[in-house]
Design an enzyme around this catalytic site. Sequence first.
Site, PDB file in Angstrom:
ATOM      1  N   GLY A 174       0.839  -1.191   0.000  1.00 52.68           N
ATOM      2  CA  GLY A 174       0.000   0.000   0.000  1.00 52.68           C
ATOM      3  C   GLY A 174       0.873   1.240   0.000  1.00 52.68           C
ATOM      4  O   GLY A 174       2.103   1.159   0.168  1.00 52.68           O
ATOM      5  N   LYS A 175       0.294   2.380  -0.211  1.00 56.35           N
ATOM      6  CA  LYS A 175       1.015   3.650  -0.123  1.00 56.35           C
ATOM      7  C   LYS A 175       0.004   4.762   0.034  1.00 56.35           C
ATOM      8  O   LYS A 175      -1.123   4.648  -0.479  1.00 56.35           O
ATOM      9  CB  LYS A 175       1.825   3.888  -1.401  1.00 56.35           C
ATOM     10  CG  LYS A 175       3.006   4.813  -1.201  1.00 56.35           C
ATOM     11  CD  LYS A 175       4.174   4.066  -0.621  1.00 56.35           C
ATOM     12  CE  LYS A 175       5.322   4.981  -0.291  1.00 56.35           C
ATOM     13  NZ  LYS A 175       6.497   4.206   0.118  1.00 56.35           N
ATOM     14  N   GLY A 176       0.399   5.808   0.737  1.00 61.50           N
ATOM     15  CA  GLY A 176      -0.517   6.933   0.914  1.00 61.50           C
ATOM     16  C   GLY A 176       0.211   8.236   0.712  1.00 61.50           C
ATOM     17  O   GLY A 176       1.447   8.285   0.725  1.00 61.50           O
TER      18      GLY A 176
END
Length: 425
Positions: A113-115
Amino acid sequence: MAYIEPAPIKDKENPLESMMERFNIAAEKLGLSDEVYSVLKNPAKQVIVSLPITMDNGKIKVFEGIRVVHSNILGPAKGGIRFAPDVHIDEVRALAAWMTWKCAVVDIPYGGGKGGVRCNPREMSKGEIERLMRAYTLAMIDVFGPDKDIPAPDMGTGPREMAWLMDEYSKAHGTTVNAVVTGKPLVLGGSLGRTEATGRGVMVSALAAMEKLKINPFQATCVVQGFGNVGSWAAQLLEERGLKIVSISDISGAYYNSNGINIQEAIKFRNENNGILEGFHGAEKLSSANELFELEVDVLVPAAVEDVITKKNVDKIKAKLIVEGANGPTSFNADKIINEKGIMVVPDILANAGGVTVSYFEWVQNRLGYKWTAERVNRRSDRIMKEAFDHVYHASVKYNVPMRIAAYIVAIDKVAQTYQYRGGY
Ligand code: NAD
């Protein structure tokens, strides 16, 4: 297969596109079906939120916050949160996929994931950053979770922001949940050994590769580009294992000493000099920072920024081994020349995975409600890194491909097999 694009002629400057090129080659080598390819190519979840924040001047400013879960096939998503002015959904998607491959290659039970939040933290006060981090956390309260999606620091965020995230998430759940995020300060459940973990993994994979290449560490020379967290720890630990570090560099330039640089002294100097090496007397300053890549050494460790080894300078590289501490330091079009020259590359998704490995240990310790010693953390992460190296090396022999493609093969194969066992609708 229809999805394999022909190799581009121009030199790509985009490390994320470079990553996709390698993913495509590995998918073809594996004979991945078009169906599974499209499952692995598309992100599982993408959330975009608007975050109205009252700034210190009393005015409301609306920020855009993004979280992308590329895959949760192997387990909860794992990946950092970036606070930067150029955050864009396309980049976040690609970085999330990168995390999927990195976790899979070291065989930890996480997806990717990444934000990100589009903002400039350098121009914001501590209070503004805190309100933004808390608002982002609350907006993502159903996305995050110790069994769903576990964020971590990335560019523009650090332990302080992770502490706010943990606190906001915990308040919303009425109980302390420290396993929702990693990269926390030690007192909040951060792990011993996390600071040096990435550089340590670089050291372990460099030594494993040197063994394959029959390079004796006690007779080997090495250069390290970048003298921040990853570069300085890698340099120090490699020096402790017998390598002579003849050149190091940072944003201020490159420094050379044919007798070997005393890395402890360089770290001490950097710490007392605003974090940079400018004025360091233990080595002479090279006329150009790029000269470091052309030195006649055994091992080259790029540990600064992306896209530093490209078609433009790859011809001049004389190292026998490149160990990628940074993410994406080598462009796709440089790969071919590196392979022709017979240089071994330990690719980023393997070489710098020591960081996410110890983040995983932080989560494990939080869930156990127990703290491991630094010795235990190091021993276990060294073992994981060595096993991952051996696994990738065997794949490179089996498929007759360079280590980089082998790392993608190992990662994609693991995720694809798990997907096939779990099944879809
Ligand atoms: P950092 O900010 O601590 O250090 C970066 C270093 O690179 C500094 O010494 C800086 O002066 C130097 N630098 C910047 N631009 C440069 C240039 N053009 N030429 C030479 N030196 C330059 O960052 P870090 O945490 O050490 O991360 C370095 C790389 O490793 C990044 O690509 C990062 O994504 C990757 N990485 C870091 C971790 C981690 O745990 N910190 C984990 C995985 C990957």
